[in-house]
Design a protein around this motif. Structure first.
Motif, PDB file in Angstrom:
ATOM      1  N   GLU A   4     -11.369   2.800   3.341  1.00  0.00           N
ATOM      2  CA  GLU A   4     -10.340   2.338   2.421  1.00  0.00           C
ATOM      3  C   GLU A   4      -9.876   0.924   2.796  1.00  0.00           C
ATOM      4  OE1 GLU A   4      -6.712   4.623   2.410  1.00  0.00           O
ATOM      5  OE2 GLU A   4      -5.836   3.295   0.908  1.00  0.00           O
ATOM      6  N   GLN A   5      -9.735   0.706   4.084  1.00  0.00           N
ATOM      7  CA  GLN A   5      -9.286  -0.611   4.544  1.00  0.00           C
ATOM      8  C   GLN A   5     -10.333  -1.682   4.247  1.00  0.00           C
ATOM      9  OE1 GLN A   5      -8.572   0.670   8.560  1.00  0.00           O
ATOM     10  NE2 GLN A   5      -6.368   0.881   8.256  1.00  0.00           N
ATOM     11  N   ASP A  17      -5.666   1.422  13.033  1.00  0.00           N
ATOM     12  CA  ASP A  17      -4.420   2.164  13.073  1.00  0.00           C
ATOM     13  C   ASP A  17      -3.762   1.863  14.404  1.00  0.00           C
ATOM     14  OD1 ASP A  17      -2.968   4.435  14.137  1.00  0.00           O
ATOM     15  OD2 ASP A  17      -4.883   5.457  14.327  1.00  0.00           O
ATOM     16  N   ALA A  77      -0.342   2.963   1.465  1.00  0.00           N
ATOM     17  CA  ALA A  77      -0.955   2.569   2.740  1.00  0.00           C
ATOM     18  C   ALA A  77       0.172   1.989   3.620  1.00  0.00           C
ATOM     19  CB  ALA A  77      -2.058   1.550   2.500  1.00  0.00           C
ATOM     20  N   GLU A  89      -2.630  -2.381   6.492  1.00  0.00           N
ATOM     21  CA  GLU A  89      -3.377  -2.740   5.281  1.00  0.00           C
ATOM     22  C   GLU A  89      -2.773  -3.996   4.646  1.00  0.00           C
ATOM     23  OE1 GLU A  89      -2.442   0.281   6.122  1.00  0.00           O
ATOM     24  OE2 GLU A  89      -4.360   1.322   6.340  1.00  0.00           O
TER      25      GLU A  89
END
Lengths: 368, 403
Positions: A8-9, B2, A65, A69
């Protein structure tokens, strides 16, 4: 902790990059930089591409998000040298308004996600000149204070301002000021890179009471965090600019011939290029680190972002200067894009505290 | 991508810290804090203690007697060990020889050598560089000529760290002169006590003895001394470097040095106000702190990519070279800053424990002990493992290709 982009990123990053490289060529950028008008294609795509709401939760019409992002998008804006500041128009208001429970605050955020309004923050300088709000009638507030700096002011329909209520410094209110009512208060000034910064000065501006969108007890803290998020996004933007400088310089070293060989064959130039790359990745690393602190205490986050701004700034001035230097005289010209990156990175370095300012404040955080 | 702080490692860090506080002998820790070169007896005693705990081969897979820890956990362990002043474990055996044997070696080599390395019973030295083959390692001339079942080794190797303690050596030598150097070099395990080996010490500028040179004259290496295949030595050596690249920034060392710097900055030296109260030093320390934070993230990034990529290149940065440049320069910078804080005390020669045991120390703060010696020694960091100029060549080549 994971440093690799998920699908997705990657998709977010690639779609922004693709759009900008296809629809925002250098001459278009230059034209809008000169005129001071926002570029309609960019403004439209901020909403159409769901970029502006990337970190806004899906219940309010956003993508759901996060700021990682958002930083990817900001970086692409830097690479493309987009005049409009993504970090100011998307990241700052999202960080400020997310989690505020008042319906008025939520609907403001929803309005941003859905493209009905664009909000920009009034940033306080140091030392902080506060804004005061006074209730002057059952329907009206009077606001005074400033000047505040408003990034993204040429696009914004609203400016978000925090003010002390009725001379009570402990109680704050968050106001959303419609730009159409600020014709005397908000002045736009051109910066070195063609972007505009607004100066907002309020002298008893009368506003309807529905402009007050939150009186949450933790507004000051939230505002500080929003400023940190914005600054982190600006750091990510600078990373993108540095990426572009490095990439153009690498290309130039391969094609520019002197003394019968590509100049990239000279070791002194190779080593300079390596140092540029090292500076860039160091800047990226410290920006990554600041992302780790988004949900930590605002104080810790603030210091992490100050470190990021310091080190990104230090790297940025080196990379920008060497980018010009390795291009030789063509790097000095207004016509060639490397000087535009130099100017945009200079604006970054000058804003929100110079390296010296930040180093001093970081030094003061060390315990005796 | 992340970026959530990994708090699962906090408990592990606490566990390591608690272990160190009880298991690491105080006198050993004190020597460690002063950064003099390790004593063999200290290292071996420490290995014994770690071995009992099962932590001596912290970087090896469980099946070979290691801990099986991932890179981030290993990093925490190393940080805590250095912060506590533990002696550095024998790096050539644990980080170079071990992984090369369990990755490319025979079952017999694994059985014979790994337990001894893990238990700290054999000390290994590295014989790669030669007087005329430093940065240009491929130009080495030492030869190992096949004779029946064995090899005959001749040549001259140099810069072998702690070679004076070595029981065994890993040696790169040319086995085939007719092909490209990268294809004609083989990787050998050589008993350091074999007939025909002469060792000479090299003293470095801190007057310490860590470096050595080795002369090999008709040294017989039995056939089982060859690792893997003949002619693959270069690729094995490259594998080692790849394997270690995430560690090139020496984060544990830099963190320990920064702590030491802060400690000295808070001292009153000769009655003067502590350096920490002077803005000029606060800012220098703040600058180094920010860069160390960045370097730590770069290291975690390199580890994360290395563990996820399974041999593939995932990104366009030469992590090993970049980390090496930044980490080595930082060690020197912190050392130089400590010297600045010490002023004229930094000019005094402090003999190390082992060089002049029992000797009286010069006046000045006890914290000055070893600072100058370490400052002098760490000029090596920007040279060993490939000089920083070579590292910049590598980074530039990755960007420019063959211009």
């Amino acid at each position: 902790m994971n440093f690799l982009l998920d699908d997705e990123q990657k998709q977010i990053r690639d779609s922004v990059r693709r759009f900008l490289s296809g629809n925002y060529p250098f001459d278009v950028r230059t034209e809008y930089g000169r005129s001071g008008e926002p570029c309609p294609a960019i403004v439209e795509q901020l909403v159409a591409g769901s970029w502006i709401g990337v970190a806004i939760c899906d219940e309010l019409g956003g993508v759901g998000a996060g700021f990682s992002e958002a930083c990817l998008i900001a970086e692409e804006f830097g690479r493309g040298l987009v005049v409009e500041p993504f970090w100011a128009l998307s990241m700052a208001p999202t960080a400020l308004l997310e989690g505020l429970s008042e319906p008025s605050a939520q609907s403001t955020l929803q309005g941003i996600a859905e493209g009905r309004s664009f909000a920009a923050l009034g940033f306080k300088g140091e030392p902080q000149p506060g804004v005061r709000a006074e209730s002057i009638s059952p329907e009206l507030f009077s606001l005074s204070g400033g000047p505040l700096r408003v990034y993204g002011s040429s696009v914004a329909s609203h400016v978000l301002v925090i003010a002390a209520m009725d001379n009570n410094s402990a109680r704050c209110g968050l106001f959303s000021l419609p730009v159409e009512q600020l014709s005397n208060e908000l002045k736009q000034w051109e910066q070195l890179d063609g972007s505009r910064v607004g100066f907002l000065e309020l002298n008893g501006l009368q506003l309807a009471k529905d402009c007050l969108i939150s009186e949450s007890a933790d507004l000051v803290e939230r505002y500080g965090r929003a400023e940190s998020v914005a600054l982190m996004g600006y750091c990510a933007t600078a990373l993108g600019m540095m990426e572009a400088v490095l990439s153009h310089t690498t290309d130039y070293l391969q094609v520019r011939t002197q003394f019968g060989v590509p100049i990239g064959r000279f070791q002194s130039l190779q080593h300079r290029l390596a140092d540029m790359k090292n500076a860039l990745e160091e800047a990226r690393a410290i920006t990554h680190r600041s992302l780790c602190f988004v949900d930590q205490s605002p104080e810790k986050f603030k210091v992490a972002v100050a470190e990021a701004k310091y080190l990104v700034g230090k790297s940025a001035s080196f990379v920008a200067a060497q980018g010009v230097q390795l291009h030789g005289a063509i790097g000095l010209t207004d016509e060639f894009l490397i000087s535009h990156y130099f100017r945009a990175l200079t604006v970054f370095c000058q804003s929100f505290g110079t390296c010296s300012d930040l180093l001093q404040s970081l030094g003061n955080t060390i315990s005796d | 991508m992340d970026f959530v702080l990994d708090q699962s490692l906090d408990a592990f860090r606490a566990e390591v810290r608690e272990f160190l506080s009880s298991a690491l002998p105080k006198d050993m820790a004190e020597r460690g804090h002063r950064c003099y070169h390790e004593d063999k007896s200290d290292v071996l005693a420490w290995m014994k203690i770690l071995c009992k705990k099962g932590w001596s081969a912290s970087n090896w897979p469980v099946e070979f007697g290691g801990t099986g820890w991932g890179a981030a956990k290993q990093l925490v362990f190393e940080e805590e060990c250095l912060a506590a002043g533990a002696p550095q474990r024998p790096v050539v055996g644990l980080s170079l020889t071990g992984p090369v044997i369990y990755t490319f070696g025979s079952a017999e080599q694994i059985q014979r050598h790994l337990p001894l390395i893990k238990n700290g019973e054999t000390w290994w030295g590295q014989c790669f560089s030669e007087p005329n083959a430093g940065s240009d390692l491929a130009s080495m001339t030492s030869t190992a000529t096949k004779e029946g079942d064995s090899y005959r080794l001749n040549g001259h190797k140099i810069w072998t760290t702690f070679g004076q303690y070595a029981d065994w050596l890993i040696v790169l030598a040319v086995t085939d002169k007719t092909v490209k150097p990268q294809r004609g070099i083989s990787f050998f395990l050589v008993d350091a006590h074999s007939p025909g080996i002469t060792m000479k010490p090299i003293y470095s500028m801190e007057r310490g003895h860590t470096l050595n040179e080795f002369y090999f004259e008709d040294v017989v290496i039995p056939a089982d001394g060859l690792v893997g295949e003949e002619g693959k030595g270069w690729s094995y050596a490259k594998f080692l470097l790849e394997n270690e690249r995430s560690w090139s920034a020496e984060i544990p060392r830099n963190k320990a040095l920064l702590q030491r710097l802060l400690q000295i900055a808070r001292l009153q030296i000769d009655g003067a106000e502590p350096a920490i109260s002077r803005p000029v030093f606060r800012e220098k320390i703040a600058d180094i702190t920010a860069r160390l934070h960045a370097l730590e993230m770069l290291t975690l990034r390199a580890m994360n990519e290395h563990e996820s990529c399974k041999g593939e290149r995932l990104s366009n940065w030469e992590s090993g070279s970049m980390l090496h440049i930044k980490g080595s320069e930082m060690q020197q910078e912190i050392g130089a800053l400590m010297m600045e804080l010490l002023g004229s005390s930094g000019a005094l020669y402090y003999p190390s424990y082992t060089q002049r045991p029992g000797e009286e120390y010069p006046p000045g703060p006890a914290e000055a002990h070893g600072v100058a010696a370490d400052f002098l020694y760490r000029r090596a960091t920007t040279i060993y493992g490939g000089s920083n100029e070579i590292q910049r060549n590598i980074i530039a080549r990755a960007l420019l290709g063959n211009v």
